[in-house]
Design a protein around this motif. Structure first.
Motif, PDB file in Angstrom:
ATOM      1  N   PHE A  32       0.936  -1.201   0.541  1.00  0.00           N
ATOM      2  CA  PHE A  32       0.485  -0.242  -0.173  1.00  0.00           C
ATOM      3  C   PHE A  32       0.748   1.176   0.007  1.00  0.00           C
ATOM      4  CE2 PHE A  32      -2.807   2.382   2.893  1.00  0.00           C
ATOM      5  CZ  PHE A  32      -3.651   2.850   1.490  1.00  0.00           C
ATOM      6  N   THR A  33       1.673   1.377   0.946  1.00  0.00           N
ATOM      7  CA  THR A  33       2.974   2.405   1.363  1.00  0.00           C
ATOM      8  C   THR A  33       3.829   2.750  -0.739  1.00  0.00           C
ATOM      9  OG1 THR A  33       2.932   2.373   3.386  1.00  0.00           O
ATOM     10  CG2 THR A  33       4.256   3.676   2.139  1.00  0.00           C
ATOM     11  N   ARG A  34       4.202   1.737  -0.857  1.00  0.00           N
ATOM     12  CA  ARG A  34       4.878   2.101  -1.813  1.00  0.00           C
ATOM     13  C   ARG A  34       3.945   2.364  -3.338  1.00  0.00           C
ATOM     14  NH1 ARG A  34       7.167  -2.630   0.385  1.00  0.00           N
ATOM     15  NH2 ARG A  34       5.257  -4.387  -1.307  1.00  0.00           N
ATOM     16  N   ARG A  35       2.873   1.467  -3.266  1.00  0.00           N
ATOM     17  CA  ARG A  35       2.256   1.998  -4.601  1.00  0.00           C
ATOM     18  C   ARG A  35       0.947   3.856  -4.117  1.00  0.00           C
ATOM     19  NH1 ARG A  35      -1.782  -2.793  -6.018  1.00  0.00           N
ATOM     20  NH2 ARG A  35      -0.771  -4.291  -6.240  1.00  0.00           N
ATOM     21  N   ALA A  36       1.597   4.321  -2.366  1.00  0.00           N
ATOM     22  CA  ALA A  36       0.764   5.101  -2.665  1.00  0.00           C
ATOM     23  C   ALA A  36       1.950   6.148  -2.805  1.00  0.00           C
ATOM     24  CB  ALA A  36       0.602   5.392  -0.630  1.00  0.00           C
TER      25      ALA A  36
END
Length: 362
Positions: free
Chosen positions: A224-228
């Protein structure tokens, strides 16, 4: 310290860079304003402001670049690592946070342009915007006692006394003629002194109904963090996001925590390893879809759009419909693990005519 003055000046001026003489002038102005606000400034010990600037630039050589004689006719400075430079600015910002919030609230009408009569607000409308923005930033800053209304009235009065704002006979508040004549430079320092953050502090009631976890689309926290971050970096490099520091990992983590507190994002924890935590958007905040595509409508979009009203105008400030559809397309792509490859074939949404009724805004 002098480096804090230099960092603040460079980060709060528009343009690709700023000349040495302008840095000296603005450092003198900022130093005077800090003293007026009751702050402390390092003693120059007989050195001129120019000498202080030259010494500080040497100290800041890793975060501030300089165009020299072979390229330009005046030494010109620019931010190389804006995120690192913001740490110097943050040593000053607390003195001007009330002015920054009032300026940002007024900016919601100033950035529209047009006649002066369209770039002003009644105090009650300004107070509503200030209260909303203050609630967004309440974890980042400590406000003076007295309540939002008293603090706003005091701040507006201070900006009037410094000839940045003016209140007319009808009770409207706007930029003074003197401030417009000098290119809004003092207003801009207040406006751009706040550290830009993504949407993170939202005071919506935590009363969302319970839902069946098996119906949610869960994703692990690391992914989630990497995609955000990938979405934010794409928007930054395409010119739709002004500051790369808005997608700093720590900043995003704080945003996720706050969104969880407001039950906009739901978290399923599994042990102490954060990478094993799973996240899901609460169904009540799920974006609306039409023909299997996300559209700029619904509860989540309304919240984002209101916060977007405070954003610094970018390259597409007169192209809102196109920005909306493009950003939503990228957000949809970011939900896929093969986003880059998928972008080659993912269809673009046709931009709606902004003159049409109900055209989306960003």
């Amino acid at each position: 310290m002098p480096t804090a003055l230099i960092g603040t000046v460079i980060l709060t001026l528009r343009g690709r860079g700023v000349g040495r003489n302008e840095v000296i002038r603005r450092v003198d102005w900022l130093r005077h304003q800090i003293i007026l606000k009751g702050g402390q400034v390092a003693e120059f010990y007989g050195m001129t402001t120019g000498e202080i600037v030259d010494r500080s630039i040497v100290i800041l050589k890793d975060v501030v670049g300089e165009r020299k004689e072979k390229e330009v006719i005046e030494p010109t400075f620019y931010g190389v690592k804006r995120f690192e430079l913001s740490f110097y600015r943050n040593q000053v910002i607390h003195l001007f946070i009330e002015e920054a919030i009032v300026s940002a609230a007024l900016y919601t009408v100033v950035k529209r342009g047009g006649a002066k009569s369209t770039q002003r607000m009644r105090f009650d409308d300004l107070l509503e915007q200030v209260a909303f923005l203050s609630s967004l930033l309440k974890v980042d800053f400590i406000y003076k006692p007295g309540g939002v209304e008293a603090n706003t009235e005091r701040t507006v009065l201070w900006l009037e006394q410094n000839q940045v704002l003016v209140r007319d006979a009808e009770g409207y508040i706007g930029l003074s003629d003197l401030e417009r004549a000098c290119g809004r430079e003092n207003y801009a320092v207040s406006l751009y002194s706040m550290n830009p953050q993504p949407v993170q502090h939202v005071n919506y009631p935590s009363t969302e109904p319970e839902f069946d976890p098996s119906t949610a689309n869960w994703i692990d926290e690391g992914t989630f963090t990497r995609r955000a971050q990938a979405l934010g970096k794409t928007l930054y490099f395409q010119g739709d996001l002004s500051y790369l520091e808005a997608v700093n990992k720590e900043t995003l983590k704080n945003a996720f925590i706050r969104l969880e507190e407001q039950r906009i994002i739901m978290v399923r924890r599994a042990g102490l390893n954060r990478e094993s935590h799973q996240w899901a958007l609460h169904p009540a905040w799920a974006p609306e879809r039409r023909n299997e595509q996300v559209v700029p409508a619904g509860k989540l979009w309304d919240m984002v759009e209101r916060i977007g009203g405070f954003r610094r105008e970018g390259k597409n400030r007169r192209d809102n419909a196109t920005v909306s559809t493009r950003v939503l397309r990228l957000a949809e792509l970011a939900s896929h693990p093969d986003a880059y490859a998928r972008s080659q074939t993912y269809p673009s949404q046709a931009a709606r005519d902004p003159r049409a009724s109900g055209a989306p805004k960003l």
